[in-house]
Design a protein around this motif. Structure first.
Motif, PDB file in Angstrom:
ATOM      1  N   SER A  56       0.772  -1.105   0.146  1.00 28.41           N
ATOM      2  CA  SER A  56      -0.295   0.174   0.322  1.00 28.41           C
ATOM      3  C   SER A  56       0.950   1.246  -0.097  1.00 28.41           C
ATOM      4  CB  SER A  56      -0.796   0.062   0.919  1.00 28.41           C
ATOM      5  OG  SER A  56      -0.020  -0.009   2.680  1.00 28.41           O
ATOM      6  N   LEU A  57       2.377   1.443   0.431  1.00 30.97           N
ATOM      7  CA  LEU A  57       3.149   2.334   0.718  1.00 30.97           C
ATOM      8  C   LEU A  57       3.800   2.442  -1.016  1.00 30.97           C
ATOM      9  CD1 LEU A  57       5.428   2.503   3.781  1.00 30.97           C
ATOM     10  CD2 LEU A  57       3.604   4.226   3.063  1.00 30.97           C
ATOM     11  N   LEU A  58       3.684   1.722  -1.681  1.00 35.31           N
ATOM     12  CA  LEU A  58       4.882   1.229  -2.712  1.00 35.31           C
ATOM     13  C   LEU A  58       3.472   1.433  -3.667  1.00 35.31           C
ATOM     14  CD1 LEU A  58       7.159  -0.978  -2.013  1.00 35.31           C
ATOM     15  CD2 LEU A  58       7.498   1.606  -1.137  1.00 35.31           C
ATOM     16  N   ALA A  59       2.583   0.899  -3.515  1.00 36.07           N
ATOM     17  CA  ALA A  59       1.659   0.211  -5.333  1.00 36.07           C
ATOM     18  C   ALA A  59       1.742   2.082  -5.876  1.00 36.07           C
ATOM     19  CB  ALA A  59       0.694  -0.135  -4.952  1.00 36.07           C
ATOM     20  N   PRO A  60       1.203   2.680  -5.444  1.00 39.43           N
ATOM     21  CA  PRO A  60       0.373   4.136  -5.286  1.00 39.43           C
ATOM     22  C   PRO A  60       1.560   5.122  -6.709  1.00 39.43           C
ATOM     23  CG  PRO A  60      -0.670   3.988  -3.338  1.00 39.43           C
ATOM     24  CD  PRO A  60       0.541   2.941  -3.617  1.00 39.43           C
ATOM     25  N   ILE A  62       3.931   3.777  -8.886  1.00 37.99           N
ATOM     26  CA  ILE A  62       4.281   2.814  -9.532  1.00 37.99           C
ATOM     27  C   ILE A  62       2.697   3.763 -10.318  1.00 37.99           C
ATOM     28  CG2 ILE A  62       3.709   0.171 -10.889  1.00 37.99           C
ATOM     29  CD1 ILE A  62       5.390  -0.409  -8.003  1.00 37.99           C
ATOM     30  N   PHE A  63       1.761   3.199 -10.161  1.00 39.99           N
ATOM     31  CA  PHE A  63       0.823   3.772 -10.940  1.00 39.99           C
ATOM     32  C   PHE A  63       0.468   5.133 -11.209  1.00 39.99           C
ATOM     33  CE2 PHE A  63      -0.692  -0.163  -9.650  1.00 39.99           C
ATOM     34  CZ  PHE A  63      -0.299  -1.241 -10.318  1.00 39.99           C
ATOM     35  N   LEU A  64       0.876   6.577 -10.289  1.00 40.78           N
ATOM     36  CA  LEU A  64       0.571   7.578 -10.162  1.00 40.78           C
ATOM     37  C   LEU A  64       2.133   8.904 -10.441  1.00 40.78           C
ATOM     38  CD1 LEU A  64      -1.577   7.880  -7.279  1.00 40.78           C
ATOM     39  CD2 LEU A  64      -1.914   7.873  -9.491  1.00 40.78           C
ATOM     40  N   ILE A  65       2.995   7.799 -10.549  1.00 42.85           N
ATOM     41  CA  ILE A  65       4.569   9.303 -10.910  1.00 42.85           C
ATOM     42  C   ILE A  65       4.720   9.648 -12.629  1.00 42.85           C
ATOM     43  CG2 ILE A  65       6.042   6.876 -11.908  1.00 42.85           C
ATOM     44  CD1 ILE A  65       8.093   8.582  -9.180  1.00 42.85           C
ATOM     45  N   VAL A  66       4.055   8.945 -13.666  1.00 47.76           N
ATOM     46  CA  VAL A  66       4.300   9.307 -14.352  1.00 47.76           C
ATOM     47  C   VAL A  66       3.088  10.745 -14.272  1.00 47.76           C
ATOM     48  CG1 VAL A  66       3.026   9.438 -17.266  1.00 47.76           C
ATOM     49  CG2 VAL A  66       4.508   7.207 -15.608  1.00 47.76           C
ATOM     50  N   LEU A  67       2.166  10.280 -13.866  1.00 54.19           N
ATOM     51  CA  LEU A  67       0.706  11.887 -13.703  1.00 54.19           C
ATOM     52  C   LEU A  67       1.660  12.680 -12.711  1.00 54.19           C
ATOM     53  CD1 LEU A  67      -2.262  12.738 -14.397  1.00 54.19           C
ATOM     54  CD2 LEU A  67      -2.678  11.493 -11.793  1.00 54.19           C
ATOM     55  N   GLY A  68       1.998  12.295 -11.671  1.00 54.43           N
ATOM     56  CA  GLY A  68       3.491  13.025 -10.877  1.00 54.43           C
ATOM     57  C   GLY A  68       3.945  13.903 -11.630  1.00 54.43           C
ATOM     58  N   GLY A  69       4.737  13.556 -12.601  1.00 47.75           N
ATOM     59  CA  GLY A  69       5.820  13.918 -13.193  1.00 47.75           C
ATOM     60  C   GLY A  69       5.055  15.065 -14.230  1.00 47.75           C
ATOM     61  N   THR A  70       3.810  14.863 -15.118  1.00 46.32           N
ATOM     62  CA  THR A  70       3.052  15.569 -15.920  1.00 46.32           C
ATOM     63  C   THR A  70       2.792  16.416 -15.599  1.00 46.32           C
ATOM     64  OG1 THR A  70       2.841  13.897 -17.594  1.00 46.32           O
ATOM     65  CG2 THR A  70       0.794  15.557 -17.453  1.00 46.32           C
ATOM     66  N   ILE A  71       1.749  16.772 -14.166  1.00 45.52           N
ATOM     67  CA  ILE A  71       1.687  17.886 -12.899  1.00 45.52           C
ATOM     68  C   ILE A  71       2.560  18.557 -12.735  1.00 45.52           C
ATOM     69  CG2 ILE A  71       0.547  18.354 -11.097  1.00 45.52           C
ATOM     70  CD1 ILE A  71      -0.914  16.193 -11.538  1.00 45.52           C
ATOM     71  N   ALA A  72       4.561  18.445 -12.278  1.00 47.89           N
ATOM     72  CA  ALA A  72       5.180  18.945 -11.562  1.00 47.89           C
ATOM     73  C   ALA A  72       5.279  19.357 -12.671  1.00 47.89           C
ATOM     74  CB  ALA A  72       5.907  17.962 -11.635  1.00 47.89           C
ATOM     75  N   ASP A  73       5.536  19.328 -14.260  1.00 47.10           N
ATOM     76  CA  ASP A  73       6.432  20.196 -15.270  1.00 47.10           C
ATOM     77  C   ASP A  73       4.662  20.718 -15.850  1.00 47.10           C
ATOM     78  OD1 ASP A  73       8.078  18.231 -15.483  1.00 47.10           O
ATOM     79  OD2 ASP A  73       7.476  17.354 -16.944  1.00 47.10           O
ATOM     80  N   MET A 116       0.031   7.959   1.401  1.00 47.06           N
ATOM     81  CA  MET A 116       1.713   8.512   1.556  1.00 47.06           C
ATOM     82  C   MET A 116       2.447   7.935   0.793  1.00 47.06           C
ATOM     83  SD  MET A 116       2.489  10.156   3.914  1.00 47.06           S
ATOM     84  CE  MET A 116       4.084   9.554   4.524  1.00 47.06           C
ATOM     85  N   GLY A 117       1.581   6.811  -0.349  1.00 52.28           N
ATOM     86  CA  GLY A 117       2.183   6.437  -1.592  1.00 52.28           C
ATOM     87  C   GLY A 117       1.630   7.605  -2.397  1.00 52.28           C
ATOM     88  N   ALA A 121       3.925   9.237  -4.633  1.00 50.75           N
ATOM     89  CA  ALA A 121       4.365  10.144  -6.125  1.00 50.75           C
ATOM     90  C   ALA A 121       3.871  11.129  -6.903  1.00 50.75           C
ATOM     91  CB  ALA A 121       3.348   8.491  -6.963  1.00 50.75           C
ATOM     92  N   PHE A 122       3.945  12.599  -6.124  1.00 49.01           N
ATOM     93  CA  PHE A 122       4.189  13.535  -6.709  1.00 49.01           C
ATOM     94  C   PHE A 122       5.210  14.362  -5.833  1.00 49.01           C
ATOM     95  CE2 PHE A 122       0.192  12.377  -7.381  1.00 49.01           C
ATOM     96  CZ  PHE A 122      -0.663  12.972  -8.489  1.00 49.01           C
ATOM     97  N   ALA A 123       5.521  13.770  -5.022  1.00 47.84           N
ATOM     98  CA  ALA A 123       6.741  15.020  -4.323  1.00 47.84           C
ATOM     99  C   ALA A 123       7.979  14.370  -5.147  1.00 47.84           C
ATOM    100  CB  ALA A 123       6.750  14.189  -2.515  1.00 47.84           C
ATOM    101  N   LEU A 124       8.222  13.330  -5.553  1.00 47.00           N
ATOM    102  CA  LEU A 124       9.056  12.829  -6.124  1.00 47.00           C
ATOM    103  C   LEU A 124       9.665  13.702  -7.417  1.00 47.00           C
ATOM    104  CD1 LEU A 124       9.675   9.466  -4.950  1.00 47.00           C
ATOM    105  CD2 LEU A 124      10.850  11.314  -4.033  1.00 47.00           C
TER     106      LEU A 124
END
Length: 185
Positions: A56-60, A62-73, A116-117, A121-124
């Protein structure tokens, strides 16, 4: 006029970035110890349930990091990181109340892990995006400082988390929350 130039100086930008970096990874270091401590020592979950909780800490991420990167950009990463830090404090306060009022459960810890997962995904990617904008052409130096800060404060968090036997988990969860609130600033 002088005061506004201080707010945007490269040193101040780097300093505030590193404070945010330190606060996030101090919290993550504490989490590395407190999450298993609560699950195993307080809730006495089975090994398979512990494994699911770790997922539960790690799975989000995996699925959200690309979205997090897109939003960060596409957004102001300082505002996004402030929001993420504050969002990450909410489940900590819930755990505090749950321990204090005696309703801590495995399901609550899964909820904590998922939140937290998602926050990670958005913080990194936001942190990485912000790093390039504050480096002022000295990306290698800035990345080195960021990595030293990250690993140092994560190690400090893990070491402080090891005091859970002596201090109990409540003061350490409060410290984790405080660390995230400092990073939100």
């Amino acid at each position: 006029m002088k005061q506004s130039s201080l707010k945007t100086s490269p040193f101040n930008n780097l300093f505030f970035y590193m404070v945010g970096q330190a606060s996030w990874y101090l919290s993550q270091g504490l989490q590395m110890v407190l999450f298993p401590t609560i699950l195993i020592l307080i809730l006495e979950v089975s090994p398979s349930n512990y494994g699911l909780a770790q997922v539960s800490l790690l799975a989000p991420s995996i699925f959200l990091i690309v979205l997090g990167g897109t939003i960060a950009d596409r957004t102001d990463t300082r505002i996004l990181l402030c929001f993420v830090h504050l969002m990450a404090t909410a489940p900590l306060f819930l755990i505090l109340f749950a321990i204090y009022f005696n309703f801590l459960s495995y399901e609550l810890m899964i909820f904590y892990g998922l939140i937290m997962g998602c926050a990670s995904a958005f913080a990194l990617p936001s942190r990485e995006s912000l790093l390039t904008s504050i480096s002022q052409g000295e990306i290698q130096r800035t990345v080195t400082i960021a990595m030293i800060t990250q690993f140092s404060f994560q190690l400090i968090g893990m070491s402080v988390g090891g005091l859970a036997d002596n201090l109990g988990v409540l003061p350490l969860i409060i410290a984790q929350s405080f660390s995230l609130i400092v990073g939100a600033y």
